[in-house]
Design an enzyme around this catalytic site. Sequence first.
Site, mmCIF file in Angstrom:
data_model
loop_
_atom_site.group_PDB
_atom_site.id
_atom_site.type_symbol
_atom_site.label_atom_id
_atom_site.label_comp_id
_atom_site.label_asym_id
_atom_site.label_seq_id
_atom_site.Cartn_x
_atom_site.Cartn_y
_atom_site.Cartn_z
ATOM 1 C CD GLU A 45 62.973 -3.397 54.370
ATOM 2 O OE1 GLU A 45 63.112 -2.574 55.277
ATOM 3 O OE2 GLU A 45 62.532 -3.118 53.253
ATOM 4 C CB ALA A 85 67.683 3.851 60.322
ATOM 5 C CG MET A 86 64.497 -2.149 59.985
ATOM 6 S SD MET A 86 64.106 -2.207 58.212
ATOM 7 C CE MET A 86 62.403 -2.721 58.289
ATOM 8 C CD GLU A 87 60.978 0.403 57.105
ATOM 9 O OE1 GLU A 87 62.203 0.647 57.168
ATOM 10 O OE2 GLU A 87 60.431 -0.094 56.102
ATOM 11 C CG ASN A 88 62.576 -2.876 63.053
ATOM 12 O OD1 ASN A 88 62.594 -3.635 62.110
ATOM 13 N ND2 ASN A 88 63.677 -2.321 63.560
ATOM 14 C CD GLU A 118 64.433 4.372 58.662
ATOM 15 O OE1 GLU A 118 63.559 3.504 58.483
ATOM 16 O OE2 GLU A 118 65.346 4.595 57.835
ATOM 17 C CG HIS A 160 59.490 3.616 56.289
ATOM 18 N ND1 HIS A 160 58.981 3.399 55.023
ATOM 19 C CD2 HIS A 160 60.833 3.581 56.165
ATOM 20 C CE1 HIS A 160 60.001 3.252 54.175
ATOM 21 N NE2 HIS A 160 61.136 3.369 54.838
ATOM 22 C CD GLU A 163 62.363 1.930 51.833
ATOM 23 O OE1 GLU A 163 62.534 3.133 52.098
ATOM 24 O OE2 GLU A 163 62.332 1.036 52.715
HETATM 25 N N1 PHE Z 1 63.859 -0.096 55.130
HETATM 26 C C1 PHE Z 1 65.030 0.623 55.536
HETATM 27 C C2 PHE Z 1 64.760 2.077 55.175
HETATM 28 O O1 PHE Z 1 64.811 2.491 54.061
HETATM 29 C C3 PHE Z 1 66.281 0.205 54.865
HETATM 30 C C4 PHE Z 1 66.769 -1.161 55.201
HETATM 31 C C5 PHE Z 1 66.627 -2.184 54.293
HETATM 32 C C6 PHE Z 1 67.382 -1.406 56.402
HETATM 33 C C7 PHE Z 1 67.091 -3.441 54.560
HETATM 34 C C8 PHE Z 1 67.867 -2.655 56.674
HETATM 35 C C9 PHE Z 1 67.728 -3.665 55.760
HETATM 36 O O2 PHE Z 1 64.370 2.843 55.961
HETATM 37 ZN ZN ZN Z 2 62.965 3.482 53.938
#
Ligand code: PHE
Ligand code: ZN
Length: 881
Positions: A128, A269-272, A305, A308, A327
Site C-alpha cells: 500500500e 502496521a499494514m492490514e494485508n 489492522e 480492516h 481508514e
Molecule cells: N493501511 C495502513 C493502516 O492504516 C497504513 C499504511 C499505509 C501502512 C501505507 C503502510 C503503508 O492500517
Molecule cells: Zn488503517
Amino acid sequence: MTADTGTIFRLEDYRPSDFLIGETRLTFRLDPTATTVIAELDMERRAGAVLDAPLVLDGDELTLTGLSLDGQALGDDAYEATPERLTIRSVPASARFRLTIETKVNPAANKALMGLYRSNGVYCTQCEAEGFRRITYFLDRPDVLSVYTVRIEADRATCPLLLSNGDPVEAGDLGDGRHFAVWHDPHPKPSYLFALVAGDLGVVEDSFTTASGRQVKLGIYVEHGKEDRAGYAMDALKRSMAWDETAFGREYDLDVFNIVAVSDFNMGAMENKGLNIFNDKYVLADEETATDADYANIEAIIAHEYFHNWTGNRITCRDWFQLCLKEGLTVFRDHEFSADQRSRAVKRITEVRNLRSLQFPEDQGPLAHPVRPRRYKEINNFYTATVYEKGSEVVRMLRTILGDETFRKAMDLYFERHDGQAVTIEDFIACFADVSGEDLSQFALWYHQAGTPNVTASVSHDAQKAELVLELEQQLPPTPSESRKKLMHIPLSFGLVGPEGEDLGWSAVEGAAVADGVIHLKKRKQTLRFSGVPHLPAVSLNRGFSAPVNLTLAQKPDALLHLALHDGDPFCRWQALVTMFTQALIDGHRSLLADAEPTFDEALLDLPGRIAADAGLEEAFRALALTLPSETDIAREIGSDIEPYCIYGARARLARAIGTRNRDRFEALHQSLTTQEAFSPDAASAGRRALRNLLLDYLAAAERTPARAAGAFARSTNMTDRFAALSVLAHRFGGSPEAVDALEAFERRYAGDALVMDKWFAVQAMMPGAAALDTVKALMGHAAFDLSNPNRVRSLIGTYANANQTGFHRADGAGYAFFAETVLEIERKNPQLAARLATALRSWRSLEPNRRAAAQSALEAMAASQTNSRDLADIVQRTLA
Ligand code: PHE
Ligand code: ZN
C-alpha cells in the site's frame, strides 16, 4: 525514487480499468540482491471496454527479464518496457488471455521500504498504496481484484519461514538447501493487500474459535528471543476478534491469521489479507521495556489492522481518493474497541487531544485537504490525520445524528450490499441515507470540505419568563483552493448544568430541532429558546466532542469553574479545565512578550488540588485533567506571532505555581499512590501510574531539586515509571549530575534494545533550550542511531522538530537549517519518510517574523534541492504555496 513530473491525479478522471485480472499466480525465487518474480496473470478485457485499447501495466524501478502471452514469447516490437510501465501494443481479440511476466528485483538495495525489501535479514513486503508495482508489472489499482496463489522458494537455512496471504496449501524441498511453500487466498483482493515474508523468526501461537465455529490458527512472528514480548499483542488480537463479532457482527474468514513484526517499517502496521505486517514497536511489550502508552497503542493498532479485514479488505476502495472509506471507518472502530476495553471517558479525551494536536494544525494550515480529497500529486502524502482521525470523527457524527440502532442497521446494510466490491464514499453514505430515510447531502460536506469550522455561542437568560436563549453561529474559514464554503450540518450534544452538577430539564424549544440532547446547527445563525429554565444554568456544549469544531462559548464568568468541578459529561468537564489553563497561558505569553511577570488567578491554582483529591474520579481522568496544554497546543491556540520562549516561560511558571500552591495535597496523594503492587498493564493500574507520575512532575517543579525524581528513577520497577522519572530529570533538571547519571544508566541498561533506545533519543531531543540542537546532532553519531530506520529517525529528528518548541524554533534559525539538511539526506534513501518529517514545518506562518523568515528559507532550500522526489516536492511546494 519516483521523480516529481508535475502530474496531478484528479478524482473526476476516474475510469474503470479496460482489463481485469481474474487470477494471479506468483513465483518468488528469493535472493538478497537478485530475486526473480514470475507473475502469471489470467486476464480479460472488461465487458464494455474500448476494443483496441493497449494494455498498460504499472511499474516502478522494474527490470523486465521475460514476457510471454498465452505461452508465446513476445517479440521486441509487440511491447515496450520502461522501469515505470509495460505497454503491450496489441492484445489478442480473444476475450481472455494469459500474460507471463518475469522481473528481477534487488531487496537489499530497497531503502524506500516499499515493494520487496529486507529488514534485519527478513524478506518482507509493503504494497500500500503503490508498492506492488515495485515487484512486478500489474494493474496496480485498488479496483482490480484478483485471486492470488503464491509460491515462495528460498534458502532453508536463512529462511525456514515462508509466509503469504490466505491459507497454506503445499510445502516441500527443492534440493541444494532450498525449499518452497505455496499459499492460496480465496478472497479476491487488490494488489495493495498482497504480502510475503521469509526469514528466520520466532513465533507465538494461539487459536480462536469464531461465533460460527471456525477454528482459526493465530501466529505472531517476532525476532528470536522476543517471543515473551508478544503475549500482550496476542491477547489484544483475541479480544479484537471477539469484539468485532458482537459490536459489528463480523467474523474472521480464513483458517489462519498471522502477524509479523519487522524493525524497518514506514508506518504503524499494514492490514494485508491474513498476514498483517507490523512495525515491531506496535507488537513488542513487557513491563521492562514498554510504557503504558505503548501498551495502549499496541492494543489499538492490533485491533485496527484486524478490523480492516472487513472495512478495507472485504470491502475496499474504488480508488485512492476514497482512502477514508477504509481508514476513517476503521479508526472509528478501533476507537470504539478501546473505549469498551478501557475507560470510555478517558479514551475520548485522549482522542480529542490527538485530533487537536495532529489534525487541527493540518486543517488550519497550508496542507489542509478534505477528508475525501479531489486531487493529489503523491498518494503517500494523504495518509494524514485528516483522512484517519477526522475521517473517524465524521463516522462518529453519523452515529450521533442517526442514533445507535439506525447506525448499526446501516453498517449491516453496507457489509451486505458491498461485500467483495471496491466502492466510494457516496456508496457508504447511501447506506445511511437508505436506512434512515434522511437526506444526508449537507452532512456529506464533512467529507468534501476542508477546514475546521468555528462555532461561536452566547447564552442569555430571562428569569421572568424562565427562558434561556442560546445563539449559535457557524463560520467556515477558507482553506487552500477552497475560498467559499457551504454551511455544514454540525451536531452539538448539550446539557444545562444546575448548581449541584445535575442536568436540568427544559421544555419547549423554538428555533431549531433539538432531540436527544443534540442541537443540529445547519444554518449560519440559529437562536434556540428553552423554556422552563427558572435560573441561569451553566451550558455544557459539544459534549463528548460531538463535532470536531473550534467552539467559543460566551457565558457567565464562573460557568467554566462550575463545569470544571461539576459537569456530568467528563469530556466537557475536562474541556472546561483546558479552556481555563489555555487562557491563563495565552495571557502569560502576552505578559512575557511585554517583559512583565505573568500572574495567575488563585481559584485556577487551587483547582488542580481539588480535582486531584476527588476520589470519585478515575485516576486516569484526574491525570488528564491536571495535565497542562503542551507548548505546541498553546502555540496553536495563540495562532500568530508565536514566540516559543515566552510560551515555554508561561507554562513553566504555571506548573511551578500549581505545584507550590498544592504541594501538601499532591505530596499526600503521591505517597498514597506509591504502592508495591505487581505490574499489570490494565487501564486502572495505568491510570494510577499516570497520576502518580504527573504529581511527581509538579512536586519536582515546586521543590526545584532533582532529588525526588532521581529517587523515583532508582526505585522504578517498570518502564512507565522509569521513563517518567527520566523525563522529569532531563526536562526540569537537564545538565544536573542526577540527570546525566540517569541518562547514562538508562543507556547502559538498554544499549542493545533499539526500541528502548528510541525513548532515550526522544527524551533528549525534547530537552528545552537552544542547546538541544547540538545534543541532537551529537546523537545522530551514536552507535544505536541509523538514518535508514524510520523509528530511529522519528524518535530523534521527529521529536525534536514536532515536540521541542524552544529547541527547534531557535531564534537564529539554526534548528530549521539543520532540519532541512537532514530531511534531504533522508530523502535520498526514503522519500516517504522524508516527506512525513517535513510536515513539521507546516505551521511556519504562525511564527513571529524573524523565525518565520528563517523557516521559509529552510523550506526554500528543500524546494531547490536537485534530487526532489515526488513525495517531498509535493509537501514542500504545498507548504510554501
Ligand atoms: N493501511 C495502513 C493502516 O492504516 C497504513 C499504511 C499505509 C501502512 C501505507 C503502510 C503503508 O492500517
Ligand atoms: Zn488503517
